[in-house]
Scaffold this active site. Structure first.
Site, PDB file in Angstrom:
ATOM      1  N   GLU A  85       0.783  -1.054  -0.160  1.00  0.00           N
ATOM      2  CA  GLU A  85      -0.073  -0.002  -0.048  1.00  0.00           C
ATOM      3  C   GLU A  85       0.892   1.388  -0.177  1.00  0.00           C
ATOM      4  OE1 GLU A  85      -3.058   0.593  -0.470  1.00  0.00           O
ATOM      5  OE2 GLU A  85      -4.132  -1.273   0.111  1.00  0.00           O
ATOM      6  N   SER A 345     -30.749 -30.781  49.473  1.00  0.00           N
ATOM      7  CA  SER A 345     -29.937 -31.132  50.476  1.00  0.00           C
ATOM      8  C   SER A 345     -28.440 -30.568  50.555  1.00  0.00           C
ATOM      9  CB  SER A 345     -29.796 -32.806  50.151  1.00  0.00           C
ATOM     10  OG  SER A 345     -31.269 -33.303  50.468  1.00  0.00           O
TER      11      SER A 345
END
Length: 694
Positions: A85, A345
């Site tokens: 680029e 429980s």
């Protein structure tokens, strides 16, 4: 006027003009700065303890734009990007004159644009201030903005902006979002083929989307690979090899783990962009998979919640609020780790722990499992049957209801609630009710997170542990009175480690307990090893009944599978503390061989003597025993009043060598720290004190 003077005046005028122009340009630059604020509009992220992405949220504009720095990206990708680029990115000041001249010559020679001259700075200018069309005016404005950006930002900052804002099709922006969406991974390590595709897509992101236009994406990648400057970066022959790699044809979903905790983090700090949690992504990923899989097996509308924590630090390493956050049929948006439900429980181990601590029972003490009436309260076992005489160890492992209520009646429900508060856990009682015996069978409300916090204290030798919220609150040990004494906590853990695993699950060295609430509404299982505790809840968020739902049959298999799929290394249980040991039933003192309760309290025979009371050392005493000249610790004198002889003394749950008919005895500590001394008389009545030995 002399020529020299005219020359000086001309130079002064030019300097003044230049200064005016420079001042004007500077004023214009300050008056019309580039809109860099867009760079701050990035996706909020929720990260695990190691910095891995758990979940991201879209920006206000609906884009997936993850903040990215060059350090987050494969260095070879960065080199390929600059080579393709903007080869002179490190040298120019926003505009590349050489590239501009080349583009102009090509335009004149060919009558069309052959190559662009946009630098990365110019592309950033276009990304933060999009303009329709590609007019000459727009290009000039882009050039000006590039110069302004270069004045304000370093090259590294400009590169980071490009990596964050580059478009990749649809609502994907930035190389991190693209890498996650197309490759399912962060861009820290990319293949040459993957890097080339990510370099190519931003030029024409919609046309080159690999999930829509595979041929165009392949052609664009090939152009990047065969650019001369790029070939110098990747090395000879790499372009040909990279072209053989396949291109992904579908877009993946970005990570979306710990949905409930992520939402909570956003609500807690809405302006924060990076939320650090105590979770670990591999653990979270494993638990979520288990929850989703088992919920599908258990049927419609059933959800699963799980919490895993480190028992020493209190850090929550995995938290699943529901089987599937996005499943409306299971009310997946409800975080069931924070909802009060009946625990069944699962609170029984703490009752037994108090009984162990008080010296009322040992593991092999015999206790009755027969129908009993506690002032109108008549507990029954889950299967409606009774076992008769059983050991304490069997009673807890089989989760028998009547023995648990017998023990709770002896140690006191209010005292049990006090121990829960020591762990900063406050179960919710029914309105206008005092703590009663129903607590032992699930007659309170508690959250999964609080239940795991209680078990973390049990696994941590009885030392309470705060879990925090997994986001910001600091977890760790609670500096207060113990939940249980170490010997009592060891006895409970030793019993629970002997519970048979559920059908089809291997023995993993886990101590665990299950629970089922009344009406098959909630199934629980909580287990721990030497390092981690995991809690599981199963049920319907709307509190509806699920026929056949049980803790052992529904929640326990999830617990064992959760430990297996979490990826945590199994850690053996810690060794027994001083004074802890299994004692055969025949070796127990007479008063501990059988536990008996009548409606009037704990007795084994009628007696007129008052209950025993330890008068020395007093409760909470700090005793300095010193040392003899030979370096030995001096024994501690023990004195009591009342009670019926003979007397059995216990130190930290371990009986002293002999019973005695005298009310004076001696105890030789095996170390310093807190200790619990208990005396039991011939009628089975007990008294205890807690002292600190220097």
């Amino acid at each position: 006027m002399s020529i020299w003077r005219k020359l000086c005046i001309g130079m002064a005028a030019n300097l003044a003009l230049a200064a005016t122009l420079a001042f004007g340009l500077d004023a214009a630059d300050r008056a019309y700065p580039p809109p860099l604020q867009k760079a701050r509009d990035i996706s909020p992220e929720v990260l695990d303890a190691d910095g891995q992405l758990l979940r991201a949220f879209a920006t206000s504009g609906g884009h997936w734009r993850l903040g990215t720095k060059a350090a987050d990206v494969d260095p070879q990708f960065v080199r390929m990007l600059i080579a393709y680029e903007d080869q002179r990115f490190r040298q120019h000041r926003g505009i590349d004159p050489i590239a501009l001249a080349r583009a102009a010559v090509q335009l004149v020679a060919n009558g069309r644009i052959v190559s662009g001259a946009s630098t990365l700075s110019m592309q950033v200018a276009r990304l933060i201030e999009p303009r329709e069309g590609r007019s000459l005016t727009a290009k000039v404005q882009q050039l000006v903005r590039a110069l302004q950006i270069e004045r304000r930002l370093s090259k590294a900052e400009i590169l980071d902006l490009y990596l964050t804002l580059a478009p990749y099709g649809g609502n994907l922006e930035g190389v991190r979002a693209a890498s996650l969406a197309y490759f399912g991974k962060e861009p820290r390590r990319l293949t040459v083929a993957q890097a080339a595709l990510l370099v190519a897509l931003p030029q024409l992101p919609e046309r080159r989307r690999p999930d829509r236009n595979l041929a165009l994406a392949e052609a664009a990648r090939s152009r990047v690979l065969h650019r001369m400057a790029v070939e110098k970066v990747i090395g000879e022959g790499e372009a040909e090899r990279a072209e053989l790699a396949s291109i992904p044809t579908q877009r993946l979903q970005l990570p979306a783990y710990a949905a409930h905790l992520a939402e909570a983090a956003r609500r807690k700090e809405p302006d924060t962009l990076r939320h650090i949690t105590t979770l670990r992504r591999p653990v979270q990923q494993g638990l979520e998979g288990v929850a989703k899989d088992f919920a599908a097996r258990l049927g419609a509308k059933v959800s699963v919640a799980m919490v895993m924590a480190d028992v020493r630090t209190g850090e929550i390493v995995g938290e699943v609020g529901s089987a599937n956050y996005f499943d409306a049929s299971r009310s997946g948006w409800i975080d069931m780790t924070r909802i009060n439900r009946s625990p069944g429980s699962t609170l029984k181990p703490f009752i037994y722990g108090l009984a162990f601590e008080d010296g009322l029972v040992s593991q092999e003490t015999i206790i009755e499992d027969r129908p009993a009436d506690f002032f109108g309260y008549r507990p029954r076992n889950f299967d409606m049957s009774y076992q008769g005489d059983v050991s304490i160890r069997q009673a807890l492992q089989l989760s028998l209801n009547v023995p648990a209520v017998r023990l709770l009646d002896a140690v006191g429900p209010a005292r049990l609630m006090v121990r829960f508060r020591r762990s900063e856990v406050r179960p919710v009682l029914p309105p206008n009710e005092a703590p009663g015996l129903a607590i032992g069978l699930g007659g309170v409300g508690i959250t999964l997170k609080d239940l795991v916090q209680l078990y973390a204290g049990l696994a941590n030798r009885g030392r309470p542990v705060r879990l925090g919220d997994g986001i910001q609150d600091k977890p760790g040990q609670i500096m207060a009175e113990p939940l249980l004494e170490p010997v009592a906590a060891w006895n409970v853990a030793d019993v629970l480690s002997g519970v048979m695993p559920p059908l089809g699950a291997g023995q993993r060295g886990i101590a665990y307990k299950t629970g089922t609430s009344y009406g098959y509404r909630d199934a629980w299982s909580v287990g721990f090893d030497g390092n981690y505790v995991l809690g599981v809840w199963v049920g319907r968020p709307d509190n509806g009944a699920v026929p056949g739902l049980t803790g052992f049959g529904s929640a326990a298999p999830i617990l064992f599978e959760g430990f297996a799929k979490s990826g945590v290394a199994m850690t053996p249980m810690p060794s027994a503390p001083a004074g802890a040991a299994r004692i055969a039933q025949a070796q127990l003192p007479i008063s501990q061989r059988r536990f008996s309760v009548t409606s009037s309290g704990l007795v084994t025979a009628s007696t007129r003597e008052p209950a025993p009371q330890i008068v020395y050392p007093p409760e909470g005493a700090r005793v300095d025993l010193g040392a003899k000249s030979g370096g030995e610790i001096m024994p501690l004198a023990l004195k009591l009043q009342g009670g019926r002889a003979p007397f059995r003394w216990l130190a930290n749950g371990k009986p002293l060598p002999e019973t005695s008919r005298r009310r004076v005895n001696q105890w030789l500590p095996d170390g310093g720290g807190f200790s619990t001394l208990t005396v039991i008389d011939a009628a089975g009545r007990a008294a205890s004190v807690r002292v600190f030995v220097d």
